[in-house]
Design an enzyme around this catalytic site. Structure first.
Site, PDB file in Angstrom:
ATOM      1  N   THR A 186      32.158  67.759  69.330  1.00 52.38           N
ATOM      2  CA  THR A 186      31.284  66.612  68.779  1.00 52.38           C
ATOM      3  C   THR A 186      30.290  67.102  67.572  1.00 52.38           C
ATOM      4  O   THR A 186      30.104  66.362  66.681  1.00 52.38           O
ATOM      5  CB  THR A 186      30.222  66.459  69.925  1.00 52.38           C
ATOM      6  OG1 THR A 186      29.766  67.471  70.651  1.00 52.38           O
ATOM      7  CG2 THR A 186      31.017  65.597  71.299  1.00 52.38           C
ATOM      8  N   ASP A 187      30.219  68.426  67.378  1.00 51.14           N
ATOM      9  CA  ASP A 187      29.587  68.971  66.131  1.00 51.14           C
ATOM     10  C   ASP A 187      30.423  68.882  64.990  1.00 51.14           C
ATOM     11  O   ASP A 187      30.105  67.956  64.005  1.00 51.14           O
ATOM     12  CB  ASP A 187      29.150  70.186  66.258  1.00 51.14           C
ATOM     13  CG  ASP A 187      28.083  71.100  66.978  1.00 51.14           C
ATOM     14  OD1 ASP A 187      27.085  70.100  66.826  1.00 51.14           O
ATOM     15  OD2 ASP A 187      27.896  72.165  67.450  1.00 51.14           O
ATOM     16  N   LEU A 188      31.630  68.883  64.928  1.00 49.93           N
ATOM     17  CA  LEU A 188      32.563  68.633  63.952  1.00 49.93           C
ATOM     18  C   LEU A 188      32.595  67.262  63.608  1.00 49.93           C
ATOM     19  O   LEU A 188      32.545  66.927  62.469  1.00 49.93           O
ATOM     20  CB  LEU A 188      34.059  69.462  64.402  1.00 49.93           C
ATOM     21  CG  LEU A 188      33.917  70.744  64.480  1.00 49.93           C
ATOM     22  CD1 LEU A 188      35.243  70.999  64.979  1.00 49.93           C
ATOM     23  CD2 LEU A 188      33.580  71.443  63.015  1.00 49.93           C
ATOM     24  N   GLY A 191      29.730  65.843  62.019  1.00 43.77           N
ATOM     25  CA  GLY A 191      29.711  66.223  60.606  1.00 43.77           C
ATOM     26  C   GLY A 191      30.424  65.370  59.669  1.00 43.77           C
ATOM     27  O   GLY A 191      30.244  64.973  58.681  1.00 43.77           O
TER      28      GLY A 191
END
Length: 416
Positions: A186-188, A191
């Site tokens: 989810t971070d990636l 981004g």
């Protein structure tokens, strides 16, 4: 391979990005912009820097092959940036950052909601100074709602969004239970979505001359990337569960045992299944009334998969791939990361890159993964290795008009 600077300018050349983010989601966004040619200046805490500089092991190695104190994690999402150290808790530091924002096109930050207001660096304050600014805030839960003030982390979002409920083997199987995806998914994705939103806002600015605030939430993204699984639930009311490497809507679409390991078959239509059956010496399966269509194969998965598994054990993985790859039957090995980088196609595409670094810290080069953005006329420009902490502080401040004496004074005051 060693990636040399590309002679033509990147697609985003001329854009200035002020990066106030740290860890992964924000830095992943700004690295995408940097790879495309934007000038990204990353502001870090003096003496400490981005948290991921210390998230090791593994650590970068020096020329003698010994571990340094610099974690490799940081390098995954910070190449092509310039690093400056500024204490934003100080009035002098805040003034410097505001001056940088006046000259910037884009600001990216991932502080808690309202966290930058005390410094006068929140979106309302900076947009008042620079109405053309595109200001992107990345938080765990967004700028409003009952969870807005909570800190958010990828693992939490994978759990809360339901991602872990569909990842891993079913509870009644060996090793069953919820699992996180092996990278901070989810971070990636946040981004990537953030960079897309920024480019959309840039296009609007071309028309209106005005910037805007972008509200990116890890939870919003975590729910969005449930994709077909979310669509299935929303339209049927049926909650999907974990089913290992198999697919809820396709069969056979999973790993199968071989004589020396496993092979991955990704059969997505009836023609591929028929070609597999013919090549494997079981043409009758493609005519079986239980398996003739994908929907029927999914319905009779419990019958089909054991039959196929018994058959796939009769050959080695490489033999199955040799047999099937020229029959337009999607298949492949299940590699570890080392074998993946040894793969002929990965090497042919130049996906491992080496960038030299001259920061005086004993680290002469840093390896990373190439940008997947292959623009024909303006490909990614890999100019600089991930920076050492504060490597470009003097350079950036000189661009703001500060002379050596003033920079030395700020450093003595621990502003830098």
């Amino acid at each position: 391979m060693t990636q040399l600077p590309t002679p033509q300018p990147g697609a985003l050349a001329g854009l200035k990005v002020l990066d106030l983010s740290r860890v992964l989601a924000g830095p992943w966004c700004t690295q995408i912009l940097a790879d495309l040619g934007a000038d990204v200046v990353k502001v870090e805490r003096p003496g400490a820097g981005d948290d991921t500089r210390h998230w090791g092991p593994p650590f970068l190695k020096d020329a003698a092959g010994q571990d340094t104190s610099q974690a490799s994690y940081f390098t995954a999402c910070n190449r092509n940036k310039r690093s400056v150290t500024i204490d934003m808790a100080s009035a002098e530091g805040q003034a410097l950052i505001r001056e940088m924002a006046l000259r910037a096109d884009i600001v990216v930050e991932n502080f808690k909601v309202g966290g930058l207001q005390q410094y006068g660096l929140d979106h309302a304050s900076l947009l008042a100074l620079n109405p053309r600014l595109i200001y992107c805030s990345v938080t765990g839960f967004g700028q409003d709602g009952p969870y807005a003030e909570r800190a958010g982390y990828d693992l939490m979002i994978q759990a809360m969004s339901g991602m872990m409920s569909i990842t891993g083997r079913a509870d009644d199987q060996p090793g069953g239970g919820p699992l996180r995806v092996g990278v901070a998914l989810t971070d990636l994705f946040t981004g990537v979505y953030a960079s897309t939103a920024i480019l959309a806002a840039l296009n609007v600015r071309h028309q209106t001359g005005k910037g805007q605030h972008i509200d990116m939430s890890l939870l919003d993204v975590g729910m969005a990337i449930l994709a077909n699984q979310a669509a299935g639930f929303l339209n049927t009311g049926k909650v999907p569960g974990r089913q290992g490497n198999s697919h809820p809507s396709l069969a056979p679409y999973q790993d199968f045992p071989t004589a020396d390991g496993a092979v991955l078959l990704a059969i997505g239509n009836d023609g591929q299944f028929a070609r597999f059956c013919a090549a494997a010496g079981r043409p009758e399966w493609a005519l079986d009334e239980r398996f003739v269509t994908n929907t029927l194969r999914v319905k009779h998965r419990d019958t089909l998969i054991p039959l196929m598994a018994e058959l796939t054990r009769s050959r080695n993985t490489a033999d199955w791939i040799t047999l099937l790859e020229d029959k337009a039957v999607p298949c492949g090995p299940i590699n570890d990361i080392g074998r993946a980088f040894d793969d002929a196609q990965v090497q042919a595409r130049g996906l491992a890159v080496t960038l030299p670094r001259e920061a005086g810290d004993g680290i002469a080069q840093i390896r990373g993964v190439a940008s997947p953005l292959r623009l024909a006329d303006n490909p990614p420009v890999l100019r600089n290795a991930p920076p050492a902490l504060g490597q470009h502080t003097d350079e950036v401040l000189r661009e703001l008009g500060l002379d050596a004496a003033r920079i030395a004074e700020l450093r003595a005051q621990k502003v830098l």
